[in-house]
Write a protein that holds these residues in place. Structure first.
Motif, short mmCIF file in Angstrom:
data_model
loop_
_atom_site.label_atom_id
_atom_site.label_comp_id
_atom_site.label_asym_id
_atom_site.label_seq_id
_atom_site.Cartn_x
_atom_site.Cartn_y
_atom_site.Cartn_z
N LYS A 229 6.09 -0.34 -6.72
CA LYS A 229 6.24 0.80 -7.32
C LYS A 229 5.60 2.08 -6.77
CE LYS A 229 3.92 3.46 -11.13
NZ LYS A 229 2.99 3.52 -12.56
N GLU A 230 4.80 1.34 -5.71
CA GLU A 230 3.98 2.52 -4.52
C GLU A 230 5.23 3.23 -3.72
OE1 GLU A 230 1.03 3.60 -4.56
OE2 GLU A 230 0.83 2.44 -6.39
N ASP A 231 6.33 2.17 -3.40
CA ASP A 231 7.35 2.78 -2.42
C ASP A 231 8.15 3.80 -3.44
OD1 ASP A 231 6.84 0.97 -0.80
OD2 ASP A 231 8.57 -0.29 -0.73
N VAL A 232 8.31 3.62 -4.52
CA VAL A 232 9.13 4.49 -5.34
C VAL A 232 8.33 5.87 -5.59
CG1 VAL A 232 9.87 4.86 -7.80
CG2 VAL A 232 10.17 2.51 -6.81
N LEU A 233 7.16 5.72 -5.89
CA LEU A 233 6.16 7.16 -5.96
C LEU A 233 6.21 7.79 -4.52
CD1 LEU A 233 3.20 5.83 -7.75
CD2 LEU A 233 5.30 7.32 -8.51
N ASP A 234 6.38 7.17 -3.45
CA ASP A 234 6.36 7.79 -2.14
C ASP A 234 7.62 8.41 -1.89
OD1 ASP A 234 3.72 6.85 -1.30
OD2 ASP A 234 4.61 4.97 -0.33
N ARG B 190 0.78 -1.24 -0.02
CA ARG B 190 -0.02 -0.14 -0.07
C ARG B 190 0.70 1.24 0.05
NH1 ARG B 190 -3.69 -0.62 5.16
NH2 ARG B 190 -1.38 -1.08 5.64
N ALA B 191 0.12 2.37 -0.51
CA ALA B 191 0.99 3.75 -0.58
C ALA B 191 1.32 4.16 0.98
CB ALA B 191 0.19 4.67 -1.26
N GLY B 192 2.54 4.46 1.08
CA GLY B 192 2.73 5.25 2.35
C GLY B 192 3.65 4.05 3.39
N THR B 193 3.47 2.73 2.81
CA THR B 193 4.11 1.84 3.95
C THR B 193 5.55 1.87 3.92
OG1 THR B 193 3.88 0.23 2.24
CG2 THR B 193 2.15 0.22 3.82
N VAL B 194 6.34 2.36 2.94
CA VAL B 194 7.47 2.37 2.75
C VAL B 194 7.96 2.98 4.08
CG1 VAL B 194 7.81 4.54 1.47
CG2 VAL B 194 9.57 2.54 1.26
N TRP B 195 7.51 4.18 4.47
CA TRP B 195 7.84 4.91 5.72
C TRP B 195 7.92 4.21 7.05
CZ3 TRP B 195 10.64 8.24 3.44
CH2 TRP B 195 10.37 8.88 2.27
N LEU B 196 7.24 3.01 6.94
CA LEU B 196 7.11 2.31 8.14
C LEU B 196 7.92 0.94 8.33
CD1 LEU B 196 2.83 2.53 8.37
CD2 LEU B 196 4.69 3.96 9.33
N ARG B 197 8.91 0.69 7.43
CA ARG B 197 9.84 -0.15 7.33
C ARG B 197 11.13 0.18 7.53
NH1 ARG B 197 6.83 -1.12 2.70
NH2 ARG B 197 8.71 -1.01 1.44
N ASP B 198 12.09 -0.74 7.99
CA ASP B 198 13.38 -0.17 7.98
C ASP B 198 14.12 -0.54 6.74
OD1 ASP B 198 13.43 0.36 10.87
OD2 ASP B 198 13.97 -1.76 11.31
N GLU B 199 15.00 0.27 6.27
CA GLU B 199 15.43 0.19 4.92
C GLU B 199 16.55 -1.07 5.09
OE1 GLU B 199 18.36 2.42 1.67
OE2 GLU B 199 18.00 3.22 3.52
N PRO C 173 -0.60 8.89 1.61
CA PRO C 173 0.11 9.18 2.99
C PRO C 173 1.37 9.79 2.93
CG PRO C 173 -0.74 6.83 2.81
CD PRO C 173 -0.85 7.64 1.37
N MET C 174 1.41 10.85 3.78
CA MET C 174 2.54 11.81 3.68
C MET C 174 3.44 11.49 4.86
SD MET C 174 2.29 12.90 0.75
CE MET C 174 3.11 14.56 0.18
N LEU C 175 4.36 10.53 4.94
CA LEU C 175 5.26 10.42 6.18
C LEU C 175 6.60 10.44 5.88
CD1 LEU C 175 3.18 7.19 7.21
CD2 LEU C 175 2.82 9.43 7.93
N GLY C 176 6.91 11.19 4.72
CA GLY C 176 8.59 11.16 4.51
C GLY C 176 9.01 12.34 5.24
N PRO C 177 10.42 12.15 5.56
CA PRO C 177 10.95 13.24 6.40
C PRO C 177 10.94 14.69 5.82
CG PRO C 177 12.59 12.16 5.38
CD PRO C 177 11.17 11.24 5.18
N HIS C 178 11.00 14.85 4.52
CA HIS C 178 11.19 16.19 3.93
C HIS C 178 9.54 16.63 4.14
CE1 HIS C 178 15.00 16.04 2.63
NE2 HIS C 178 14.57 14.78 1.99
#
Length: 288
Positions: free
Chosen positions: A79-84, A16-25, A167-172
């Motif tokens: 792709k959702e990760d990339v867009l986020d 889902r969109a936004g979940t990239v910010w909820l996972r460790d790299e 979902p806008m959870l990125g640091p910037h």
């Protein structure tokens, strides 16, 4: 490698969109192609600038990076990760006033302060990866500076406005939203008034950028001129639009209209936002 890794550090995502910010790299595999999330995002932004959201595919992105699509999945899941990540990268282009800059008469520019200070400003620690932020003496100037940079960034990347609802959870993104709300709090907005004013400013900037970007994508000034001539030819049906100069670039530029509209919003005071419609919650009640 013949497929995406069966297991990834930090667990799998539902995509889902936004979940990239909820996972460790995930940790990098030393034997894998030397690839970083930063490189992926930079190429993704370039691809989006050229082909738009529909033109971004994991295969095309991998080709630009000179790797196999499988290699991407060590760093992003979908792709959702990339867009986020790309949207947050765009927000990183929006300058925040720092201890080395001050607002000038032109809200799209900044001036260096030689003594490394800002008159009547309060410097606060910025979030990770951000410089310390200088709060100006006038909250309106801070909002003007932020929104002018935000609009400019979205016009450079016309695909971005359509993705802002994610979902806008990125640091910037969070750093700039924090800066906006802190400026509004200094103006006296709190509680539901703060939420309303934040949405009012954000939706104004996004809507303006989306409208302008759509016009600019035609890359043909004759289209707008023809639209204006259509109104003038039908002045009897649209007398107000014709008289007001609607779609007439010769009267007012998009830049001028944007700044005037923003100033109209910033002239709002907290007391003017009291809800009068039936069923409105009391303004002192927390909104959950």
């Amino acid at each position: 490698m013949t497929g995406a890794p069966a297991e990834r550090p930090g667990g799998r995502s539902d995509g889902r969109a936004g979940t990239v910010w909820l996972r460790d790299e995930p940790a990098r595999n030393r034997r894998a192609t030397p690839l970083t999330r930063e490189r992926i995002v930079a190429e993704a932004v370039a691809l989006l600038d050229r082909h738009g959201v529909d033109g971004l595919t994991m295969r095309r992105l991998a080709e630009r990076l000179g790797v196999t699509p499988t290699a991407l999945y060590w760093h992003v899941t979908t792709k959702e990760d990339v867009l986020d990540l790309a949207v947050d990268q765009i927000f990183g282009e929006v300058p925040l006033p720092t201890e080395n800059a001050m607002v000038t008469d032109n809200p799209t520019e900044s001036a260096v302060v030689t003594d490394n200070s800002v008159e009547n400003a309060v410097v606060t620690d910025g979030p990770t990866g951000e410089p310390s932020v200088a709060v100006g003496a006038d909250w309106r100037d801070d909002v003007r500076t932020l929104t002018a940079g935000w609009r400019a960034a979205m016009l450079r990347h016309p695909w971005a406005p359509s993705l802002i609802g994610r979902p806008m959870l990125g640091p910037h993104v969070l750093a700039r939203t924090e800066f906006l709300q802190s400026a509004l709090v200094r103006a006296g907005f709190t509680g539901v008034h703060l939420a309303v004013m934040t949405r009012l400013v954000a939706n104004y900037v996004i809507g303006a950028a989306l409208t302008e970007a759509t016009w600019r994508q035609t890359n043909d000034p004759r289209v707008r001129a023809e639209a204006r001539r259509h109104l003038e030819a039908n002045a009897a049906a649209y007398p107000t639009l014709t008289a007001s100069g609607h779609l007439d670039d010769a009267q007012w530029s998009d830049d001028d209209l944007f700044l005037r509209g923003l100033d109209a919003i910033l002239a709002t005071h907290p007391g003017a936002l009291t809800a009068t419609h039936p069923g409105a919650l009391p303004i002192t009640a927390p909104v959950r």
